[in-house]
Write a protein that holds these residues in place. Structure first.
Motif, PDB file in Angstrom:
ATOM      1  N   THR A 150       0.855  -1.182   0.000  1.00  0.00           N
ATOM      2  CA  THR A 150       0.000   0.000   0.000  1.00  0.00           C
ATOM      3  C   THR A 150       0.893   1.234   0.000  1.00  0.00           C
ATOM      4  N   LEU A 151       0.277   2.401  -0.069  1.00  0.00           N
ATOM      5  CA  LEU A 151       1.041   3.638  -0.016  1.00  0.00           C
ATOM      6  C   LEU A 151       1.827   3.737   1.289  1.00  0.00           C
ATOM      7  N   GLN A 152       1.166   3.430   2.415  1.00  0.00           N
ATOM      8  CA  GLN A 152       1.847   3.511   3.707  1.00  0.00           C
ATOM      9  C   GLN A 152       3.001   2.523   3.787  1.00  0.00           C
ATOM     10  N   ASP A 153       2.821   1.319   3.247  1.00  0.00           N
ATOM     11  CA  ASP A 153       3.911   0.337   3.236  1.00  0.00           C
ATOM     12  C   ASP A 153       5.134   0.899   2.518  1.00  0.00           C
ATOM     13  N   ARG A 168       4.280  12.750  -4.182  1.00  0.00           N
ATOM     14  CA  ARG A 168       3.451  11.560  -4.348  1.00  0.00           C
ATOM     15  C   ARG A 168       2.215  11.933  -5.163  1.00  0.00           C
ATOM     16  N   ALA A 169       1.823  11.036  -6.043  1.00  0.00           N
ATOM     17  CA  ALA A 169       0.579  11.193  -6.787  1.00  0.00           C
ATOM     18  C   ALA A 169      -0.093   9.822  -6.839  1.00  0.00           C
ATOM     19  N   VAL A 170      -1.400   9.846  -6.906  1.00  0.00           N
ATOM     20  CA  VAL A 170      -2.165   8.608  -6.958  1.00  0.00           C
ATOM     21  C   VAL A 170      -3.225   8.766  -8.036  1.00  0.00           C
ATOM     22  N   MET A 171      -3.436   7.683  -8.788  1.00  0.00           N
ATOM     23  CA  MET A 171      -4.424   7.700  -9.875  1.00  0.00           C
ATOM     24  C   MET A 171      -5.335   6.489  -9.789  1.00  0.00           C
ATOM     25  N   THR A 172      -6.503   6.643 -10.357  1.00  0.00           N
ATOM     26  CA  THR A 172      -7.386   5.532 -10.686  1.00  0.00           C
ATOM     27  C   THR A 172      -7.857   5.812 -12.100  1.00  0.00           C
ATOM     28  N   GLY A 173      -7.620   4.857 -13.001  1.00  0.00           N
ATOM     29  CA  GLY A 173      -7.904   5.116 -14.409  1.00  0.00           C
ATOM     30  C   GLY A 173      -7.032   6.259 -14.874  1.00  0.00           C
ATOM     31  N   ASN A 174      -7.629   7.279 -15.458  1.00  0.00           N
ATOM     32  CA  ASN A 174      -6.845   8.418 -15.925  1.00  0.00           C
ATOM     33  C   ASN A 174      -7.043   9.657 -15.059  1.00  0.00           C
ATOM     34  N   LYS A 175      -7.574   9.459 -13.833  1.00  0.00           N
ATOM     35  CA  LYS A 175      -7.853  10.590 -12.952  1.00  0.00           C
ATOM     36  C   LYS A 175      -6.977  10.560 -11.711  1.00  0.00           C
ATOM     37  N   ARG A 176      -6.500  11.731 -11.333  1.00  0.00           N
ATOM     38  CA  ARG A 176      -5.735  11.864 -10.095  1.00  0.00           C
ATOM     39  C   ARG A 176      -6.682  11.757  -8.907  1.00  0.00           C
ATOM     40  N   VAL A 177      -6.200  11.163  -7.838  1.00  0.00           N
ATOM     41  CA  VAL A 177      -6.976  10.985  -6.609  1.00  0.00           C
ATOM     42  C   VAL A 177      -6.320  11.830  -5.526  1.00  0.00           C
ATOM     43  N   ASN A 182      -4.985   6.142  -0.305  1.00  0.00           N
ATOM     44  CA  ASN A 182      -4.653   4.734  -0.084  1.00  0.00           C
ATOM     45  C   ASN A 182      -5.861   3.828  -0.280  1.00  0.00           C
ATOM     46  N   VAL A 183      -7.056   4.413  -0.275  1.00  0.00           N
ATOM     47  CA  VAL A 183      -8.273   3.637  -0.465  1.00  0.00           C
ATOM     48  C   VAL A 183      -8.822   3.821  -1.879  1.00  0.00           C
ATOM     49  N   LEU A 184      -8.748   5.033  -2.407  1.00  0.00           N
ATOM     50  CA  LEU A 184      -9.386   5.343  -3.690  1.00  0.00           C
ATOM     51  C   LEU A 184      -8.445   5.307  -4.884  1.00  0.00           C
ATOM     52  N   GLY A 185      -7.143   5.156  -4.653  1.00  0.00           N
ATOM     53  CA  GLY A 185      -6.181   5.151  -5.747  1.00  0.00           C
ATOM     54  C   GLY A 185      -5.709   3.753  -6.099  1.00  0.00           C
ATOM     55  N   SER A 186      -5.742   3.406  -7.370  1.00  0.00           N
ATOM     56  CA  SER A 186      -5.304   2.069  -7.795  1.00  0.00           C
ATOM     57  C   SER A 186      -3.834   2.025  -8.180  1.00  0.00           C
ATOM     58  N   LEU A 187      -3.221   3.187  -8.472  1.00  0.00           N
ATOM     59  CA  LEU A 187      -1.828   3.226  -8.899  1.00  0.00           C
ATOM     60  C   LEU A 187      -1.131   4.390  -8.195  1.00  0.00           C
ATOM     61  N   ALA A 188       0.006   4.085  -7.558  1.00  0.00           N
ATOM     62  CA  ALA A 188       0.751   5.094  -6.799  1.00  0.00           C
ATOM     63  C   ALA A 188       2.026   5.480  -7.536  1.00  0.00           C
ATOM     64  N   PHE A 189       2.401   6.758  -7.412  1.00  0.00           N
ATOM     65  CA  PHE A 189       3.620   7.297  -8.022  1.00  0.00           C
ATOM     66  C   PHE A 189       4.374   8.053  -6.934  1.00  0.00           C
ATOM     67  N   TYR A 190       5.669   7.784  -6.853  1.00  0.00           N
ATOM     68  CA  TYR A 190       6.511   8.490  -5.886  1.00  0.00           C
ATOM     69  C   TYR A 190       7.749   9.011  -6.574  1.00  0.00           C
ATOM     70  N   ARG A 191       8.129  10.228  -6.164  1.00  0.00           N
ATOM     71  CA  ARG A 191       9.424  10.779  -6.535  1.00  0.00           C
ATOM     72  C   ARG A 191      10.220  10.798  -5.242  1.00  0.00           C
ATOM     73  N   VAL A 192      11.348  10.047  -5.219  1.00  0.00           N
ATOM     74  CA  VAL A 192      12.131   9.927  -3.995  1.00  0.00           C
ATOM     75  C   VAL A 192      13.581  10.339  -4.262  1.00  0.00           C
ATOM     76  N   GLY A 193      14.257  10.724  -3.201  1.00  0.00           N
ATOM     77  CA  GLY A 193      15.653  11.114  -3.327  1.00  0.00           C
ATOM     78  C   GLY A 193      16.403  10.876  -2.046  1.00  0.00           C
TER      79      GLY A 193
END
Length: 193
Positions: A150-153, A168-177, A182-193
């Protein structure tokens, strides 16, 4: 330019004229767009022969290799940005991959299917089966996904490995959440450094 929605978000995060390493680059769609429209340079790494061939046909510099065998061939800070799109969940040694990402590049962009997505939760709770969805299309017994999170993991793993979450960004389909990601997003994106 007509990128997949998830690749578009990653594309938007990469500055012009960046030197990019795309791990698990598939057919090279992202690198081809970055080269053509943002004057970026870089390489893709892909294991699947058909995808390597498709990337070459797009004009992408691609190396056929298994990133699980390590990334020692890439020097420290040899890239501006490294991308690991929807691949980390299939890596055996996730922590080693994360450490290599931030060793090789100034920043890393990581995306993965969010196992905490509400539809996944419902499939387990009420269906009694592991989820099958657009982002996780395989059955439990033939999935390449061996580390679902999950996002928290992911954020806890970053903290454990002294990685800063820059964005961090989260999407479901083609829409940002934005709400309850962590509940409504099917795909997570992170920029880390």
């Amino acid at each position: 330019m007509n990128l997949r929605e998830d690749l578009q978000l990653i594309y938007d995060w990469i500055p012009e004229q960046s030197h990019v390493l795309d791990l698990g680059c598939g057919d090279g769609e992202l690198l081809a767009a970055l080269t053509a429209h943002k004057n970026c340079t870089g390489y893709g790494v892909e294991i699947a022969t058909d995808s390597v061939q498709a990337a070459i046909e797009r004009g992408v510099n691609v190396i056929q290799a298994d990133i699980e065998q390590g990334l020692a061939a890439f020097g420290n800070h040899s890239f501006d940005v490294i991308v690991l799109s929807q691949t980390i969940q299939s890596m055996r040694d996730t922590q080693a991959i994360l450490r290599d990402l931030t060793r090789i590049a100034k920043q890393a962009i990581v995306s993965f299917p969010n196992f905490g997505y509400w539809r996944n939760r419902l499939q387990i709770a009420f269906g009694g089966q592991m989820p099958v969805s657009e982002r996780m299309p395989h059955q439990w017994y033939n999935t390449p996904n061996i580390h679902l999170c999950t996002l928290q993991d992911f954020e806890l793993l970053c903290a454990k490995n002294n990685l800063r979450v820059l964005e961090r960004a989260v999407m479901t389909g083609n829409k940002r959440v934005e709400k309850l990601p962590n509940v409504l997003g099917s795909l997570a994106f992170y920029r880390v450094g």
